[in-house]
Design an enzyme around this catalytic site. Sequence first.
Site, PDB file in Angstrom:
ATOM      1  N   GLY A  67      89.008 163.796  23.214  1.00 55.91           N
ATOM      2  CA  GLY A  67      87.609 163.425  23.471  1.00 55.91           C
ATOM      3  C   GLY A  67      87.129 162.866  24.894  1.00 55.91           C
ATOM      4  O   GLY A  67      86.097 162.418  25.106  1.00 55.91           O
ATOM      5  N   HIS A  86      62.799 147.637  27.432  1.00 53.96           N
ATOM      6  CA  HIS A  86      62.458 146.926  26.148  1.00 53.96           C
ATOM      7  C   HIS A  86      62.221 145.494  26.547  1.00 53.96           C
ATOM      8  O   HIS A  86      61.258 144.765  25.928  1.00 53.96           O
ATOM      9  CB  HIS A  86      63.497 147.043  25.108  1.00 53.96           C
ATOM     10  CG  HIS A  86      63.213 146.332  23.781  1.00 53.96           C
ATOM     11  ND1 HIS A  86      62.396 146.859  22.913  1.00 53.96           N
ATOM     12  CD2 HIS A  86      63.667 145.242  23.076  1.00 53.96           C
ATOM     13  CE1 HIS A  86      62.316 146.075  21.878  1.00 53.96           C
ATOM     14  NE2 HIS A  86      63.141 144.997  21.925  1.00 53.96           N
ATOM     15  N   LYS A  93      54.772 140.150  12.399  1.00 54.32           N
ATOM     16  CA  LYS A  93      55.872 140.746  11.554  1.00 54.32           C
ATOM     17  C   LYS A  93      57.016 139.634  11.697  1.00 54.32           C
ATOM     18  O   LYS A  93      57.297 138.893  12.523  1.00 54.32           O
ATOM     19  CB  LYS A  93      56.445 141.949  12.671  1.00 54.32           C
ATOM     20  CG  LYS A  93      57.645 142.868  12.221  1.00 54.32           C
ATOM     21  CD  LYS A  93      57.777 143.919  13.223  1.00 54.32           C
ATOM     22  CE  LYS A  93      58.630 143.394  14.426  1.00 54.32           C
ATOM     23  NZ  LYS A  93      59.373 144.397  15.321  1.00 54.32           N
ATOM     24  N   ARG A 137      61.307 139.838  10.677  1.00 51.51           N
ATOM     25  CA  ARG A 137      62.476 140.501  10.416  1.00 51.51           C
ATOM     26  C   ARG A 137      63.409 139.749   9.531  1.00 51.51           C
ATOM     27  O   ARG A 137      63.560 138.656   9.982  1.00 51.51           O
ATOM     28  CB  ARG A 137      63.054 140.699  11.740  1.00 51.51           C
ATOM     29  CG  ARG A 137      62.488 141.866  12.656  1.00 51.51           C
ATOM     30  CD  ARG A 137      63.362 142.126  13.703  1.00 51.51           C
ATOM     31  NE  ARG A 137      63.071 143.600  14.535  1.00 51.51           N
ATOM     32  CZ  ARG A 137      62.817 144.742  14.019  1.00 51.51           C
ATOM     33  NH1 ARG A 137      63.437 145.004  12.995  1.00 51.51           N
ATOM     34  NH2 ARG A 137      62.299 145.533  14.766  1.00 51.51           N
ATOM     35  N   ASP A 150      53.874 150.671  21.131  1.00 50.09           N
ATOM     36  CA  ASP A 150      55.126 149.953  21.311  1.00 50.09           C
ATOM     37  C   ASP A 150      55.930 150.858  22.166  1.00 50.09           C
ATOM     38  O   ASP A 150      55.386 151.915  22.849  1.00 50.09           O
ATOM     39  CB  ASP A 150      55.740 150.166  19.773  1.00 50.09           C
ATOM     40  CG  ASP A 150      56.689 149.044  19.592  1.00 50.09           C
ATOM     41  OD1 ASP A 150      56.996 148.221  20.536  1.00 50.09           O
ATOM     42  OD2 ASP A 150      57.372 148.716  18.431  1.00 50.09           O
ATOM     43  N   THR A 198      63.682 153.378  13.661  1.00 53.10           N
ATOM     44  CA  THR A 198      63.929 153.891  12.261  1.00 53.10           C
ATOM     45  C   THR A 198      62.358 153.885  11.714  1.00 53.10           C
ATOM     46  O   THR A 198      62.240 154.465  10.701  1.00 53.10           O
ATOM     47  CB  THR A 198      64.518 152.944  11.381  1.00 53.10           C
ATOM     48  OG1 THR A 198      64.205 151.696  11.361  1.00 53.10           O
ATOM     49  CG2 THR A 198      66.062 152.896  11.943  1.00 53.10           C
ATOM     50  N   GLY A 203      60.427 151.746  10.709  1.00 47.82           N
ATOM     51  CA  GLY A 203      60.246 150.820   9.620  1.00 47.82           C
ATOM     52  C   GLY A 203      58.919 149.975   9.918  1.00 47.82           C
ATOM     53  O   GLY A 203      58.123 149.536   9.385  1.00 47.82           O
ATOM     54  N   THR A 204      58.971 149.537  11.262  1.00 47.16           N
ATOM     55  CA  THR A 204      57.972 148.603  11.790  1.00 47.16           C
ATOM     56  C   THR A 204      56.853 149.414  11.770  1.00 47.16           C
ATOM     57  O   THR A 204      55.655 148.815  11.241  1.00 47.16           O
ATOM     58  CB  THR A 204      58.348 148.153  13.281  1.00 47.16           C
ATOM     59  OG1 THR A 204      59.459 147.171  13.023  1.00 47.16           O
ATOM     60  CG2 THR A 204      57.167 147.225  13.919  1.00 47.16           C
TER      61      THR A 204
END
EC number: 2.7.6.1
Length: 311
Positions: A35, A127, A190, A192, A216, A221, A223-224
């Site tokens: 690898g 971010h 929100k 978490r 955003d 995923t 979800g938010t």
Amino acid sequence: MVLVSGTSNPILSKKISEFLDIPLVNPQLRRFANGEIYCEIEKNVRGADVFVIQSTCAPVNENLMELLIIVDALKRASAKSITAVVPHYGYSRQDRKSAPRTPITAKLVADMMTVAGASRVITMDLHAGQIQGFFNIPFDNIFASPVLLEYVEKNLDRSNLITVSPDAGGVERVRYYAKKLEADLALIDKRRTGPNVAEAMNVIGDVAGKDCIIIDDMIDTAGTLVQAAKALRKNGAKKIYAASTHPVFSPPAIDRIAACEELEAVIVTDTIPLSESAKQLSKIKVVTTADILAKAIHRTFNHDSVSSLFI
């Protein structure tokens, strides 16, 4: 100028190459049986200003290691300067100690890039802005807002639009979009309960009868996003859209977006290539960042202002 492409996002690299009218150099990358990554730069880069285009998206560790190895190979080939063009900066969410005995991996990645031999980094929509301070080399954080705003202005009815931040941390970003679109702003409170687990609670702002666009920097995923859309609909929102720079789309993001009846469309950029399942989903609209990144590369090479792209 020499453009070198990693393997993480070849389509974006090709578009940037076409904008700049400069051929891509594809390094010879091979894997040993265990690898390990082997890299050979077949073009002479001695004394050249080299730009390496590589998103550190999934598989994050493979793509990050590939970037570091390419940069090291270029440094040992006597390149004059090496700019890492990283449209999506992996590990950017680990920008601080969120609990005792946890790493600040965004800083570790910054150290590795610098030690490998990068002399400058160009990335898109970090971010967390403080990551720029982790580097002791020049760092440019480019914004995807021009291309996302252009899509919204051309395809959505702005007369009844309200911008929505999915959490308190994104308010500054959404305020910029609200100003450009001459729209109001709303916020979702929100909470978490764990990594990749979010529960949208209260909507702060009047969204009743409005068309909402949730903004955003990344969708992981989803979800938010889905929770936010459901909360907005519960509070009387009409049409609900989403706009995000980085389509991370970790499972089960695509299934969630497909099943979310509240969402009309999800607008994303090409900083991360879409999976085949994401390409098949008509809700997902992709705009390219190649033009902005190409201009940033060209201005960096010519020692011109990069910030003037957004003024």
